[in-house]
Design a protein around this motif. Sequence first.
Motif, PDB file in Angstrom:
ATOM      1  N   ARG A 180       0.691  -1.459   0.109  1.00  0.00           N
ATOM      2  CA  ARG A 180       0.254  -0.130  -0.502  1.00  0.00           C
ATOM      3  C   ARG A 180       0.644   1.263  -0.397  1.00  0.00           C
ATOM      4  O   ARG A 180       0.341   2.375  -0.204  1.00  0.00           O
ATOM      5  N   HIS A 181       1.854   1.421  -0.093  1.00  0.00           N
ATOM      6  CA  HIS A 181       2.875   1.990  -0.036  1.00  0.00           C
ATOM      7  C   HIS A 181       3.245   3.270  -1.064  1.00  0.00           C
ATOM      8  O   HIS A 181       5.151   2.580  -1.369  1.00  0.00           O
ATOM      9  N   GLN A 182       2.673   2.991  -2.113  1.00  0.00           N
ATOM     10  CA  GLN A 182       2.681   3.640  -3.040  1.00  0.00           C
ATOM     11  C   GLN A 182       1.464   5.486  -3.775  1.00  0.00           C
ATOM     12  O   GLN A 182       0.804   5.031  -2.893  1.00  0.00           O
ATOM     13  N   LEU A 183       1.686   5.782  -4.286  1.00  0.00           N
ATOM     14  CA  LEU A 183       1.417   7.255  -4.581  1.00  0.00           C
ATOM     15  C   LEU A 183       1.583   7.652  -6.337  1.00  0.00           C
ATOM     16  O   LEU A 183       2.507   6.934  -6.758  1.00  0.00           O
ATOM     17  N   ASP A 184       0.385   8.563  -6.958  1.00  0.00           N
ATOM     18  CA  ASP A 184      -0.169   8.629  -8.037  1.00  0.00           C
ATOM     19  C   ASP A 184       0.389  10.613  -7.987  1.00  0.00           C
ATOM     20  O   ASP A 184       0.964  11.020  -7.173  1.00  0.00           O
ATOM     21  N   VAL A 185       1.462  10.886  -8.608  1.00  0.00           N
ATOM     22  CA  VAL A 185       2.238  12.420  -8.419  1.00  0.00           C
ATOM     23  C   VAL A 185       1.096  12.657 -10.175  1.00  0.00           C
ATOM     24  O   VAL A 185       1.775  12.245 -11.403  1.00  0.00           O
ATOM     25  N   TYR A 186       0.217  13.517 -10.095  1.00  0.00           N
ATOM     26  CA  TYR A 186      -0.084  14.376 -11.214  1.00  0.00           C
ATOM     27  C   TYR A 186       1.025  15.540 -11.922  1.00  0.00           C
ATOM     28  O   TYR A 186       1.184  16.461 -11.151  1.00  0.00           O
ATOM     29  N   LEU A 187       1.381  15.679 -12.647  1.00  0.00           N
ATOM     30  CA  LEU A 187       2.474  16.639 -12.934  1.00  0.00           C
ATOM     31  C   LEU A 187       1.722  17.284 -14.003  1.00  0.00           C
ATOM     32  O   LEU A 187       1.190  17.118 -15.070  1.00  0.00           O
ATOM     33  N   PRO A 188       1.297  19.581 -14.135  1.00  0.00           N
ATOM     34  CA  PRO A 188       1.552  19.996 -14.472  1.00  0.00           C
ATOM     35  C   PRO A 188       1.736  19.961 -15.700  1.00  0.00           C
ATOM     36  O   PRO A 188       2.442  18.797 -16.864  1.00  0.00           O
ATOM     37  N   SER A 189       1.338  19.897 -17.061  1.00  0.00           N
ATOM     38  CA  SER A 189       1.589  19.785 -18.089  1.00  0.00           C
ATOM     39  C   SER A 189       2.306  20.156 -19.133  1.00  0.00           C
ATOM     40  O   SER A 189       2.991  19.919 -19.824  1.00  0.00           O
ATOM     41  N   ASP A 190       2.807  21.529 -18.742  1.00  0.00           N
ATOM     42  CA  ASP A 190       4.096  22.185 -19.071  1.00  0.00           C
ATOM     43  C   ASP A 190       5.177  22.251 -18.687  1.00  0.00           C
ATOM     44  O   ASP A 190       6.405  22.782 -18.294  1.00  0.00           O
ATOM     45  N   HIS A 191       5.115  20.900 -17.350  1.00  0.00           N
ATOM     46  CA  HIS A 191       6.668  20.554 -16.633  1.00  0.00           C
ATOM     47  C   HIS A 191       8.002  20.550 -17.470  1.00  0.00           C
ATOM     48  O   HIS A 191       8.712  20.616 -17.114  1.00  0.00           O
ATOM     49  N   ARG A 199       8.450  21.923 -20.268  1.00  0.00           N
ATOM     50  CA  ARG A 199       8.567  23.041 -20.884  1.00  0.00           C
ATOM     51  C   ARG A 199       9.104  23.548 -20.446  1.00  0.00           C
ATOM     52  O   ARG A 199      10.214  24.716 -20.743  1.00  0.00           O
ATOM     53  N   ASP A 200       8.875  24.071 -19.153  1.00  0.00           N
ATOM     54  CA  ASP A 200       9.111  24.922 -18.283  1.00  0.00           C
ATOM     55  C   ASP A 200       9.862  24.649 -16.647  1.00  0.00           C
ATOM     56  O   ASP A 200       9.611  24.849 -15.795  1.00  0.00           O
ATOM     57  N   PRO A 201      11.329  23.266 -16.700  1.00  0.00           N
ATOM     58  CA  PRO A 201      11.007  22.836 -15.886  1.00  0.00           C
ATOM     59  C   PRO A 201      11.333  23.405 -14.404  1.00  0.00           C
ATOM     60  O   PRO A 201      11.513  22.952 -13.599  1.00  0.00           O
ATOM     61  N   SER A 202      12.050  24.316 -14.716  1.00  0.00           N
ATOM     62  CA  SER A 202      12.993  25.814 -13.877  1.00  0.00           C
ATOM     63  C   SER A 202      11.553  25.929 -12.996  1.00  0.00           C
ATOM     64  O   SER A 202      11.740  26.270 -12.527  1.00  0.00           O
ATOM     65  N   ARG A 203      10.729  26.044 -13.533  1.00  0.00           N
ATOM     66  CA  ARG A 203       9.402  27.147 -12.811  1.00  0.00           C
ATOM     67  C   ARG A 203       8.788  25.926 -11.342  1.00  0.00           C
ATOM     68  O   ARG A 203       8.558  25.083 -12.105  1.00  0.00           O
ATOM     69  N   ARG A 204       8.758  26.762 -10.580  1.00  0.00           N
ATOM     70  CA  ARG A 204       8.045  26.458  -9.385  1.00  0.00           C
ATOM     71  C   ARG A 204       6.771  26.247  -9.009  1.00  0.00           C
ATOM     72  O   ARG A 204       6.603  27.701  -8.923  1.00  0.00           O
ATOM     73  N   ASN A 221      -4.392  22.820 -13.704  1.00  0.00           N
ATOM     74  CA  ASN A 221      -4.160  24.781 -13.354  1.00  0.00           C
ATOM     75  C   ASN A 221      -2.825  24.656 -13.095  1.00  0.00           C
ATOM     76  O   ASN A 221      -2.539  25.480 -12.005  1.00  0.00           O
ATOM     77  N   GLY A 222      -2.016  24.167 -13.201  1.00  0.00           N
ATOM     78  CA  GLY A 222      -0.595  23.867 -12.917  1.00  0.00           C
ATOM     79  C   GLY A 222      -0.023  23.681 -11.689  1.00  0.00           C
ATOM     80  O   GLY A 222       0.660  24.140 -10.855  1.00  0.00           O
ATOM     81  N   VAL A 223      -0.641  23.508 -10.676  1.00  0.00           N
ATOM     82  CA  VAL A 223      -0.234  22.450  -9.919  1.00  0.00           C
ATOM     83  C   VAL A 223       0.109  20.861  -9.552  1.00  0.00           C
ATOM     84  O   VAL A 223      -0.691  20.027 -10.030  1.00  0.00           O
ATOM     85  N   LEU A 263      10.219  16.970  -8.414  1.00  0.00           N
ATOM     86  CA  LEU A 263       9.117  17.581  -8.504  1.00  0.00           C
ATOM     87  C   LEU A 263       8.241  18.447  -8.877  1.00  0.00           C
ATOM     88  O   LEU A 263       7.143  18.671  -9.732  1.00  0.00           O
ATOM     89  N   GLY A 264       9.316  20.143  -9.370  1.00  0.00           N
ATOM     90  CA  GLY A 264       9.096  21.114  -9.736  1.00  0.00           C
ATOM     91  C   GLY A 264       7.870  21.448  -8.694  1.00  0.00           C
ATOM     92  O   GLY A 264       7.497  22.281  -8.900  1.00  0.00           O
ATOM     93  N   GLY A 265       8.321  21.161  -7.219  1.00  0.00           N
ATOM     94  CA  GLY A 265       7.247  22.120  -6.298  1.00  0.00           C
ATOM     95  C   GLY A 265       8.304  22.739  -5.781  1.00  0.00           C
ATOM     96  O   GLY A 265       9.103  23.317  -5.732  1.00  0.00           O
ATOM     97  N   ASP A 266       6.723  24.177  -5.666  1.00  0.00           N
ATOM     98  CA  ASP A 266       7.392  25.541  -4.960  1.00  0.00           C
ATOM     99  C   ASP A 266       7.565  25.059  -3.696  1.00  0.00           C
ATOM    100  O   ASP A 266       5.923  24.884  -2.861  1.00  0.00           O
ATOM    101  N   ALA A 267       8.377  24.897  -2.656  1.00  0.00           N
ATOM    102  CA  ALA A 267       8.700  25.499  -1.433  1.00  0.00           C
ATOM    103  C   ALA A 267       7.987  25.727  -0.399  1.00  0.00           C
ATOM    104  O   ALA A 267       7.772  25.697   0.819  1.00  0.00           O
TER     105      ALA A 267
END
Length: 445
Positions: free
Chosen positions: A85-96, A98-103, A133-135, A188-192
């Motif tokens: 059960r220790h599994q997860l899904d990650v939904y990455l924005p469509s532009d991740h 094209r713009d990997p530096s964006r948080r 929506n970019g989240v 993941l390209g997340g904003d801390a």
Amino acid sequence: MSRKFFKTRFSPIRPDVGFYETFKLLSSASAELLWWLGAPGKWAANFGFLLLFVIVMLPALLPAFIRYLWSAGVRKNLMYGSSIRHQLDVYLPSDHKRDPSRRRPVVIFISGGAWIIGYKTWAFLMGLVFQDNGVVFVAPDYRNFPQGRVRTLTWRRQGDRSDPQQIPDMVKDVSEAIRWTFENLEELGGDANNVTLMGQSAGAHLAALCVIDAAEKEAALEKLCASHGLPELVGKEQLQAGWWRMMEQVQRNEAGAHSSMEGMAFSCRQLSRFVGISGPYNILKLIPFMQARGLPKNVLNALVAGDPLKQSPACRVLDLSPHAVSFLPKVSLFHGTADATVPHAQTVEFAMALERAGGRVETVKLYEGKSHTDPILEDPCKGSDPLMLDLLNLITAKDSSTSSLSSSPSSSSLSSSSSSSLSPIIQHRRLHPRVIAVARWLNPF
């Protein structure tokens, strides 16, 4: 991003476990659950109604589910621990790409399911909207009852002198998933500076306990560090470097101190906010309502190890010291007033308890006439999605300090400052209002 580490797996069966072991574990857990539930009764009837509800809703749910299955932007079944059960899904924005530096803002979403049928895929509708929506949206699994309990349960058979057996706890599973998210935030390209912990129903209960536990442990750790002349935490940069984990070693060297720090997976200061949707926050008061839905009292008692008040966030938060309360993130709560499964009074009580303890209640919104699942299922499928509009405005606001929302527990609407200033993308296949009415009548929740 590490392609190998984040490579999606279509099958939820872990390669290190295999089909046979997975089948054996699931069969054993199902048989034990049936034993706990007892003879077919109201729970069986409600399960039948749930299946009919899904069938009626299928024309709206199926297209989105197919998109979830085949989307390259949804990284499925990533492992964060050793259990199946220790599994997860990650939904990455469509532009991740094209713009990997964006948080981007991050949402860690803990699904509900009465602590019994919770599954990460239940969040696919919400995950796809956040993705559009970019989240960055992270949806982890956790061990359900009877494989797990809300807390670790240690027991030994009478007369057995062997080591005691331990039943793992759901709160620890959720905490480990949160830890995984922070450890991989950069890739993941997340904003801390914009990470939201969110839960719905039982998921809101578990997530709230995670936050309360973390605040309590972090306050104890900081107190210990101060006694050793160490500096206080001053910012998220130190947290990202794992500063507080280095301080754990100090406590391990103290007699009897290690137990209070055990399981500290993340810092509350890493979270921007906690969001609870239709959550149960006082288990003792919830028991009659869950019994009316067919969940036996013995199951609920087993879930909370016979101590419902200790596993109730509305009670736990009142036991925190003022110093521990100061570590809690901002809290936003949402609930439908027609919820017959988890009454909205649970959200009101939790909000009042937080305010009484000195916590920061950012939002309380009660949706008039909405059921337990209306905000997350029926509303989106009829073309209106007020919950998602509110969540997107809350999470993607450029300056959250300027979008302060009404925090009155009796409030049923957002303050004027929370009016939608964004144009969120929400694409759901709509169902006819009569079909929605039939689905609502069938829905056991």
